[in-house]
Scaffold this active site. Structure first.
Site, PDB file in Angstrom:
ATOM      1  N   CYS A 390       0.762  -1.066   0.039  1.00 23.49           N
ATOM      2  CA  CYS A 390       0.165  -0.027  -0.068  1.00 23.49           C
ATOM      3  C   CYS A 390       0.904   1.286  -0.019  1.00 23.49           C
ATOM      4  O   CYS A 390       1.276   1.663  -1.139  1.00 23.49           O
ATOM      5  CB  CYS A 390      -1.044  -0.028   1.205  1.00 23.49           C
ATOM      6  SG  CYS A 390      -2.446   0.885   0.637  1.00 23.49           S
ATOM      7  N   HIS A 516      -3.528  -5.079   0.333  1.00 23.24           N
ATOM      8  CA  HIS A 516      -3.060  -5.701   1.567  1.00 23.24           C
ATOM      9  C   HIS A 516      -3.054  -7.109   1.525  1.00 23.24           C
ATOM     10  O   HIS A 516      -4.016  -7.689   2.135  1.00 23.24           O
ATOM     11  CB  HIS A 516      -3.848  -5.065   3.016  1.00 23.24           C
ATOM     12  CG  HIS A 516      -3.467  -3.582   3.060  1.00 23.24           C
ATOM     13  ND1 HIS A 516      -2.675  -3.207   4.276  1.00 23.24           N
ATOM     14  CD2 HIS A 516      -4.091  -2.602   2.576  1.00 23.24           C
ATOM     15  CE1 HIS A 516      -2.626  -1.785   3.758  1.00 23.24           C
ATOM     16  NE2 HIS A 516      -3.646  -1.501   3.099  1.00 23.24           N
ATOM     17  N   GLU A 518      -1.352  -9.159   3.223  1.00 17.16           N
ATOM     18  CA  GLU A 518      -1.291  -9.720   4.759  1.00 17.16           C
ATOM     19  C   GLU A 518      -2.533 -10.371   5.323  1.00 17.16           C
ATOM     20  O   GLU A 518      -2.725 -10.956   6.215  1.00 17.16           O
ATOM     21  CB  GLU A 518      -0.654  -8.622   5.647  1.00 17.16           C
ATOM     22  CG  GLU A 518      -1.616  -7.407   6.095  1.00 17.16           C
ATOM     23  CD  GLU A 518      -1.354  -6.435   5.246  1.00 17.16           C
ATOM     24  OE1 GLU A 518      -0.895  -6.611   4.016  1.00 17.16           O
ATOM     25  OE2 GLU A 518      -1.479  -5.216   5.849  1.00 17.16           O
TER      26      GLU A 518
HETATM   27  N1  GLN Z   1      -1.900   6.946   2.667  1.00 14.59           N
HETATM   28  C1  GLN Z   1      -2.058   5.975   1.445  1.00 14.59           C
HETATM   29  C2  GLN Z   1      -3.371   5.936   0.916  1.00 14.59           C
HETATM   30  O1  GLN Z   1      -4.385   6.515   1.458  1.00 14.59           O
HETATM   31  C3  GLN Z   1      -1.832   4.561   1.784  1.00 14.59           C
HETATM   32  C4  GLN Z   1      -2.746   3.723   2.470  1.00 14.59           C
HETATM   33  C5  GLN Z   1      -2.342   2.718   3.002  1.00 14.59           C
HETATM   34  O2  GLN Z   1      -1.178   2.368   3.310  1.00 14.59           O
HETATM   35  N2  GLN Z   1      -3.429   1.906   3.683  1.00 14.59           N
HETATM   36  O3  GLN Z   1      -3.485   5.681  -0.418  1.00 14.59           O
END
Ligand code: GLN
Length: 562
Positions: A390, A516, A518
């Site tokens: 992310c 994600h 994970e």
């Molecule tokens: N801050 C970034 C976004 O909003 C990444 C979000 C995250 O890592 N979950 O896109």
């Protein structure tokens, strides 16, 4: 009231906690879930959180640890991560109820006039709303057993409506269909040289005041809970001595807990009370997994560079996914937690020198971003396996744009709204969003993989379905330019507009995903990206060791010759 035959057949287990918080109720509930599932029952686990937030999505990880995201996009308590990892269940937004949701529903109904002029009160309206959720889950899932963990500690004011609702619920479904387990602390007082049962007695007294008599007491303790201590608790808390169960800290891995609780006969006692047959749980594959965790042949060091690094719970699912991937590679994963804010250009080399792989997890806001960029550059230029998740993918994109595609001012508009080169920008759908709660791009979305990429090789599939939680995205205006500079776009949304995975082909392992992974890793079903990453880290470690050995041999030869 029970609404159909199905909810009448379902058995209900409620797990409460007493004395102090952080007793590991979630793990205890999840472990019981494992045992019951391995006995052949269909189990659903859920959590009721008495706080007033509608969900934990708006809470800081400093307050609440990781926010665990489900397929349907629900932002939930991290205990749901344990539930999904310890059982085969895939949970939904129905499985995490908070006071915030309960009151939101009650107030909506009141505004609509559903209460027909009645005074709206905690009892019965709030308690009915709580009971209705349990019946709804029983009806919609075809679970044989529903385990509900109640967050907080008995005695908390905000927990009272939940406990009253459970008391009523147990009365409605009748004896033999509902079981209460209370998790408590039995502290060791060194001056007295003994375990103390009084906090447990008082906590059970508090439950009984509300009208709940637990059937089983799980005693968290650092020392063995001997027969005399169990008998004392049994006598003063009104439970049979065999239902006073020792639950000590597990020696190596949280995944050992189901085995310990099975030795203590927790699943047998629970099934007896619920009138379920005696079946020996099939724990073979679980035990094999634990053996690989406890006694692996290899070891790697993975550096996790983040902002919430000092918190045990902020990257929980990532640490668990690394453990699963480690077991799959017959390898112990030692996590080096590296604070991104403390990673200066002067010490990157020193701090990252001993790691075999680098992982940059998700995050929000610009704190620590420069440190993460330095770490990403270090991994890219030194051939150290890199796995971005992310925000870790967005950081990799910015670093590549700045240093390889020669766009030195490249940035994300999350950190610099007026950057000349917004290689990461706000998702189109986010531009009109004004409220914070439940408003990101959330939950499982399909992603198409490009053949002949590392991702494709690892997933062995052309389409994948992964969980998301973000507002910003890879800016497609820069796609051609970055691809021309050597970046591979390995995965996109099916319509091709959203970049989901980037890779660098000419690198031992450089892969970063917008989603994600994970959240989908399980002990015996490790996530392919984590497995591939740990394998690459291990390969690097072996390669480096070989290289060092060869170097010292050459040096020795030179010395002997001279
Ligand atoms: N801050 C970034 C976004 O909003 C990444 C979000 C995250 O890592 N979950 O896109």
């Amino acid at each position: 009231m029970p609404t159909d035959n199905k909810s009448m057949q379902t058995k209900f287990i409620f797990v409460t906690g007493g004395v102090v918080s952080s007793l590991g109720k979630g793990l205890a509930a999840a472990s019981l879930g494992t045992l019951l599932e391995k006995r052949g029952h269909k189990v659903v686990l859920q959590k009721f959180d008495p706080y007033l937030n509608v969900d934990p999505g708006t809470m800081s990880p400093f307050q609440h640890g990781e926010v665990y995201v489900l397929d349907d996009g629900a932002e939930t308590d991290l205990d749901l991560g344990h539930y999904e990892r310890f059982t085969s269940g895939v949970l939904s937004k129905l499985n995490n109820l908070t006071s915030g949701q309960v009151y939101e529903n009650v107030i909506k109904k009141e505004r609509r006039g559903d209460y027909l002029g009645k005074t709206v009160q905690v009892i019965p309206h709030v308690t009915n709303e709580i009971k209705a959720r349990i019946y709804e889950v029983a009806e919609k899932s075809d679970a044989d057993i529903i385990i509900t963990e109640i967050g907080g500690t008995v005695g908390d004011i905000e927990g009272l409506p939940f406990l009253e609702a459970l008391r009523q619920f147990a009365h409605e479904v009748g004896p033999g269909n509902a079981l209460f387990i209370h998790v408590t602390l039995v502290p060791y007082i060194s001056a007295a040289g003994e375990l103390k049962t009084k906090p447990t007695q008082q906590s059970i007294a508090k439950l009984r005041e509300i009208g709940i008599q637990p059937h089983i007491i799980l005693c968290r303790s650092e020392f063995p809970v001997e027969k005399d201590v169990r008998e004392k608790i049994s006598m003063f808390c009104n439970v049979p001595a065999e239902a006073v169960i020792e639950c000590r800290d597990v020696p190596h891995s949280i995944y050992e807990l189901p085995l310990f609780l099975h030795e203590e006969k927790l699943d047998d006692i629970a099934c007896n009370i619920l009138g379920l047959p005696h079946i020996e749980p099939d724990l073979d594959s679980w035990k094999k997994f634990i053996n690989r965790v406890i006694d692996p042949a290899h070891e790697v060091r993975i550096g996790v560079v983040g902002k919430y690094i000092e918190l045990q719970d902020a990257y929980k699912s990532i640490y668990e996914a690394l453990t699963h991937a480690g077991a799959a590679n017959d390898c112990r994963v030692i996590v080096e937690r590296i604070d991104a804010e403390k990673l200066d250009s002067s010490d990157v080399e020193e701090k990252l020198d001993s790691i075999d792989g680098l992982l940059i997890p998700g995050g929000f806001g610009d704190r620590g971003i420069e440190g993460k960029l330095r770490a990403a550059e270090f991994a890219r230029t030194r051939g150290i396996p890199y796995f971005g998740i992310c925000l870790g993918m967005q950081v990799a994109t910015i670093e590549f744009a700045r240093n390889v595609a020669k766009l030195p001012t490249a940035n994300s508009t999350e950190f610099d709204q007026s950057t000349d080169h917004p290689v990461i920008c706000l998702l189109e759908e986010q531009k009109s969003v004004t409220q914070k709660g439940a408003s990101m791009r959330l939950g499982a979305c399909i992603c198409d993989l490009k053949p002949d990429t590392r991702s494709y090789d690892l997933y062995k599939s052309a389409t994948i379905n992964e969980r998301h939680r973000h507002r910003f995205e890879f800016n497609s205006d820069y796609r051609e330019q970055l691809e021309a500079a050597g970046l591979t776009i390995a995965g996109t949304s099916p319509d091709g507009t959203l970049v989901e995975i980037i890779e660098i082909a000419d690198h031992p392992f450089y892969l970063a995903a917008q989603f994600h992974p994970e959240f989908l890793s399980k002990p015996n079903a490790p996530h392919p990206l984590f497995t591939g990453f740990v394998a690459a880290a291990l390969a690097r470690k072996v390669g480096v060791a070989k290289h060092k050995k060869e170097q010292s041999l050459t040096l020795r030869r030179k010395i002997t010759r001279s």
